[in-house]
Scaffold this active site. Structure first.
Site, mmCIF file in Angstrom:
data_model
loop_
_atom_site.group_PDB
_atom_site.id
_atom_site.type_symbol
_atom_site.label_atom_id
_atom_site.label_comp_id
_atom_site.label_asym_id
_atom_site.label_seq_id
_atom_site.Cartn_x
_atom_site.Cartn_y
_atom_site.Cartn_z
ATOM 1 N N ARG A 107 0.872 -1.178 0.000
ATOM 2 C CA ARG A 107 0.000 0.000 0.000
ATOM 3 C C ARG A 107 0.905 1.222 0.000
ATOM 4 O O ARG A 107 1.524 1.532 1.017
ATOM 5 C CB ARG A 107 -0.905 -0.038 1.242
ATOM 6 C CG ARG A 107 -1.486 1.296 1.597
ATOM 7 C CD ARG A 107 -2.603 1.236 2.574
ATOM 8 N NE ARG A 107 -2.288 0.716 3.904
ATOM 9 C CZ ARG A 107 -1.533 1.329 4.810
ATOM 10 N NH1 ARG A 107 -0.960 2.493 4.555
ATOM 11 N NH2 ARG A 107 -1.321 0.781 5.994
ATOM 12 N N HIS A 162 -3.299 4.310 4.904
ATOM 13 C CA HIS A 162 -4.377 3.326 5.092
ATOM 14 C C HIS A 162 -5.708 3.918 4.643
ATOM 15 O O HIS A 162 -6.445 3.348 3.857
ATOM 16 C CB HIS A 162 -4.456 2.893 6.554
ATOM 17 C CG HIS A 162 -5.694 2.114 6.852
ATOM 18 N ND1 HIS A 162 -5.875 0.830 6.425
ATOM 19 C CD2 HIS A 162 -6.838 2.451 7.509
ATOM 20 C CE1 HIS A 162 -7.075 0.396 6.806
ATOM 21 N NE2 HIS A 162 -7.669 1.364 7.468
ATOM 22 N N TYR A 190 4.641 4.673 11.372
ATOM 23 C CA TYR A 190 4.945 3.248 11.536
ATOM 24 C C TYR A 190 5.785 2.629 10.420
ATOM 25 O O TYR A 190 5.987 1.432 10.403
ATOM 26 C CB TYR A 190 3.643 2.449 11.700
ATOM 27 C CG TYR A 190 2.612 2.680 10.606
ATOM 28 C CD1 TYR A 190 2.717 2.029 9.383
ATOM 29 C CD2 TYR A 190 1.551 3.563 10.800
ATOM 30 C CE1 TYR A 190 1.787 2.249 8.379
ATOM 31 C CE2 TYR A 190 0.615 3.792 9.797
ATOM 32 C CZ TYR A 190 0.729 3.131 8.599
ATOM 33 O OH TYR A 190 -0.178 3.349 7.611
#
Ligand SMILES: Cc1ncc(C[n+]2csc(CCOP(=O)(O)OP(=O)(O)O)c2C)c(N)n1
Lengths: 325, 362
Positions: free
Chosen positions: B257, B261, B270
């Protein structure tokens, strides 16, 4: 004292308890590295380590089910469901085990844990991100259900919840997470579970609400005051065990009751409160007790949400009708 | 090929390397040059729309949206294989597959603008709405597969889930039922390395997802999800398998990705820039474009022209979707039941009384 929003206050409550009690573990989806999608557990992993504050695989049932095992074996889980609308995969564990293990084992084992979850609408979210289903939990024997409405209450109630020997469903009004700021003590303090709070004293009518809707009632009260109506507002704070005494005393004084809840009205917390009014204060009632609630429908997507969410005007409408009855 | 790359070997199936070279010509899918160009254009359209939605969101013109950037080859390959009567049981990150089934971009925009009508997919045959409770849709796919067998239809179910979704009990239960019942379902795991902030290694101690198929008793294959040709070849074989009564297939498409998100997420919390760069070099569109350019099937000039056209078209559709603003009270109630209880009509009437009272006070 420090100015805090509800996110800060909850974070601090968990932080203080982690410091104090080595058996506490905090886990869920995205709660560790990221500190939660709402940042409620931000920095807790950094501070307390990944053995105590950690991310799990994506599975609510396993989060709650594992917490039952941990609790039985002496840990104190403080776990997060990312949104209340995603607790459903865990309902089997919650209803069949969290709520029952104490009774099943005749008191030998318990499942003391806190299951935190942001709940409620008003944030323009996708489907399943706006539910208010406190009634489901309150209807389940063995659970206690807490819903704060301010940062200060959130902190004190969460500390009590973590210290409780019983499992607590701790529902956080996500719409208020950052919307209200107030001075909150940085010390450890607790607010007892099961105690409602009279937020304003009044003589004409009692309004009972909790969570995100307290603010909406207060907005309605400004207009009610202009109309010469004196409202007594009770913040329930704990849904179960419900504080009958505070509610009954107030109804006996005002003779009128309006209950405001966000979730579907039928078979809900409003129905329970009105039953209490009927059973315990019937002869004091001067008007039929009234519910203001969400429709018995699914919460609409953002463009239809205004139809569903309880507005101050809707509360005022029912207040006026009840007073004029 | 399903046998050769069986999940137990945990060798990722690839036909074209990141530089666009064909490394396994024997597994080249049954596609003509013009099909590949067509597929590339569809992926480019999806990418363009996706990036534009992210910027519309920043302008406050649409709500939370889950970007697809980096994963387009998977949906792009499904688009080549899925037939009109086949079923699509979506998760929420497979824009190209929705479009291939006939969902309109306008509906998709409307959904993310906050209208349930955006889930209608009026012209899409056999397609369910997007599914938010992670992995629960997989069981519906299995059930549809059962109904297809029961009614002796020639249909296949394509269903999507993310790597995070494979941790849910629902994933296990759906695959187990599907294999026991031998239903024609193709389970597509888009392993994009993250479930929001949670990396794949936190999600499972297994090397991969495809290997799990073995225990259910179905073929499983791990595919380079950024390799459009490998994905298409995989769907060719999987549909052959599922469509001939041999039961379900599990496909793990390894991808990344590249975006957030959702539009409310900040990936810098992260993951590292280095990791993002590493995967950017494997971008599925760039890879297919390199291939097309070496084959002299595509030029930068064409890309520029067509991207410009796409942008205009997408913006036009977006503005059209924005014109839809009306959400009558009735729509809250209308679809709750087939046979609407009177009580709900009363609730609506009560609310209308309130609205009249409110209007009269102004
Ligand atoms: C049952 C459930 N739990 C939690 C969520 C919140 N949530 C939305 S997306 C997501 C991560 C999904 O990760 P993955 O399955 O890998 O798919 P991806 O988003 O990467 O495509 C989570 C936890 C949800 N939608 N449903």
């Amino acid at each position: 004292m420090k100015i805090m929003n509800m996110v800060n206050a909850i974070n601090q409550a968990i932080d203080l308890k982690l410091e104090e009690d080595p058996d506490i573990v905090v886990f869920g989806e995205d709660v560790g590295v990221e500190g939660g999608v709402f940042r409620v557990t931000e920095n807790l992993q950094k501070k307390h380590g990944a053995r105590r504050v950690f991310d799990t695989p994506l599975a609510e049932s396993a989060i709650v089910g594992s917490a039952v095992g941990m609790a039985v074996a002496g840990l104190k889980p403080v776990i997060e469901m990312q949104f209340s609308g995603f607790v459903y995969p865990a309902m089997n564990q919650i209803i069949s085990h969290v709520a029952r293990i104490r009774n099943r084992s005749r008191g030998r084992y318990g499942a003391p844990m806190v299951i935190r979850m942001p709940y409620g609408g008003g944030i323009n979210a996708l489907e399943h991100h706006s539910e208010s289903m406190e009634a489901l939990f309150a209807h389940t024997p063995g659970l206690k259900v807490v819903i704060p409405s301010t940062p200060g209450d959130a902190k004190g109630l969460l500390i009590s919840a973590i210290e409780s020997e019983d499992p607590i469903i701790f529902m956080e009004p996500k719409r208020l997470y950052r919307a209200i700021k107030q001075e909150v003590s940085e010390d450890k303090y607790s607010i007892p579970i099961g105690q409602a709070k009279v937020l304003s004293h009044g003589s004409d009518l009692t309004v009972v609400a909790y969570g995100a809707l307290i603010r909406e009632v207060q907005r309605a009260m400004v207009k009610a005051k202009d109309m010469g109506i004196s409202v007594e507002l009770i913040d329930l704070r704990t849904i179960y065990p419900i504080d009958k005494t505070t509610v009954i005393e107030s109804i006996k004084k005002t003779g009128r009751l309006v209950v405001v809840t966000e979730g579907p009205g039928s078979f809900g917390v409003g129905a329970e409160l009105i039953t209490i009014a009927n059973e315990e204060a019937f002869l004091h009632l001067e008007a039929p007790p009234k519910r203001v609630s969400g429709f018995d429908t699914i919460v609409p997507l953002p463009k239809g949400e205004h139809h569903y969410i309880i507005s101050p005007d809707k509360i005022l409408f029912e207040i006026e009708k009840t007073v004029k009855y | 090929m399903l046998e050769e790359f069986d999940s137990f070997k945990t060798e990722m199936f690839q036909v074209m390397d990141p530089a666009g070279n064909i490394t396994k010509p024997e597994h080249f899918p049954k596609l003509k040059d013009k099909d590949i160009v067509g597929a590339y254009k569809k992926m480019l359209f999806a990418r363009t729309a996706d990036l534009m939605v992210v910027s519309y969101q920043r302008q406050g013109r649409i709500y939370t949206y889950p970007p697809n950037q980096g994963q387009e080859a998977i949906s792009g390959a499904v688009a080549q294989i899925i037939r009109k009567d086949d079923w699509l049981v979506p998760a929420f990150r497979e824009l190209g597959a929705w479009l291939a089934k006939g969902a309109s971009l306008k509906e998709i925009f409307m959904y993310f603008m906050g209208f349930e009508e955006g889930s209608l997919f009026k012209n899409a045959r056999n397609m369910l709405p997007m599914n938010v409770p992670i992995a629960s849709q997989l069981q519906h796919a299995t059930g549809i597969g059962y109904a297809i067998n029961y009614k002796e239809k020639d249909e296949i179910v394509y269903t999507f889930v993310g790597d995070g979704g494979t941790s849910q009990g629902d994933f296990h239960e759906a695959l187990n039922f599907a294999a026991v019942w031998k239903v024609p379902v193709i389970f597509i795991v888009q392993n994009n390395q993250f479930a929001i902030s949670v990396p794949f290694k936190t999600q499972t101690a297994s090397d991969g997802i495809a290997i799990k198929a073995l225990a259910y008793g179905m073929p499983g294959i791990q595919v380079d999800g950024n390799d459009f040709l490998a994905m298409t070849k995989t769907f060719e074989e999987a549909s052959e398998h599922a469509g001939s009564g041999k039961g379900p297939v599990l496909i793990e498409a390894v991808t990344y990705r590249m975006g957030a998100h959702t539009t409310s997420d900040d990936p810098s919390k992260y993951r590292t820039k280095e990791e993002e760069d590493e995967w950017a070099a494997k971008d599925p569109l760039v890879r297919l474009k390199k291939y097309l350019m070496t084959q002299k099937l595509w030029t930068d000039k064409e890309e520029e022209t067509i991207t410009g056209q796409y942008k205009k078209e997408i913006d036009r559709i977006f503005i059209e979707a924005e014109k839809h603003t009306d959400y009558p009270l009735e729509d809250v109630f209308k679809y709750q039941y087939a046979d609407l209880p009177d009580d709900l009509l009363l609730q609506k009437a009560e609310h209308e009384k309130f609205l009249n009272w409110k209007a009269s006070r102004k």
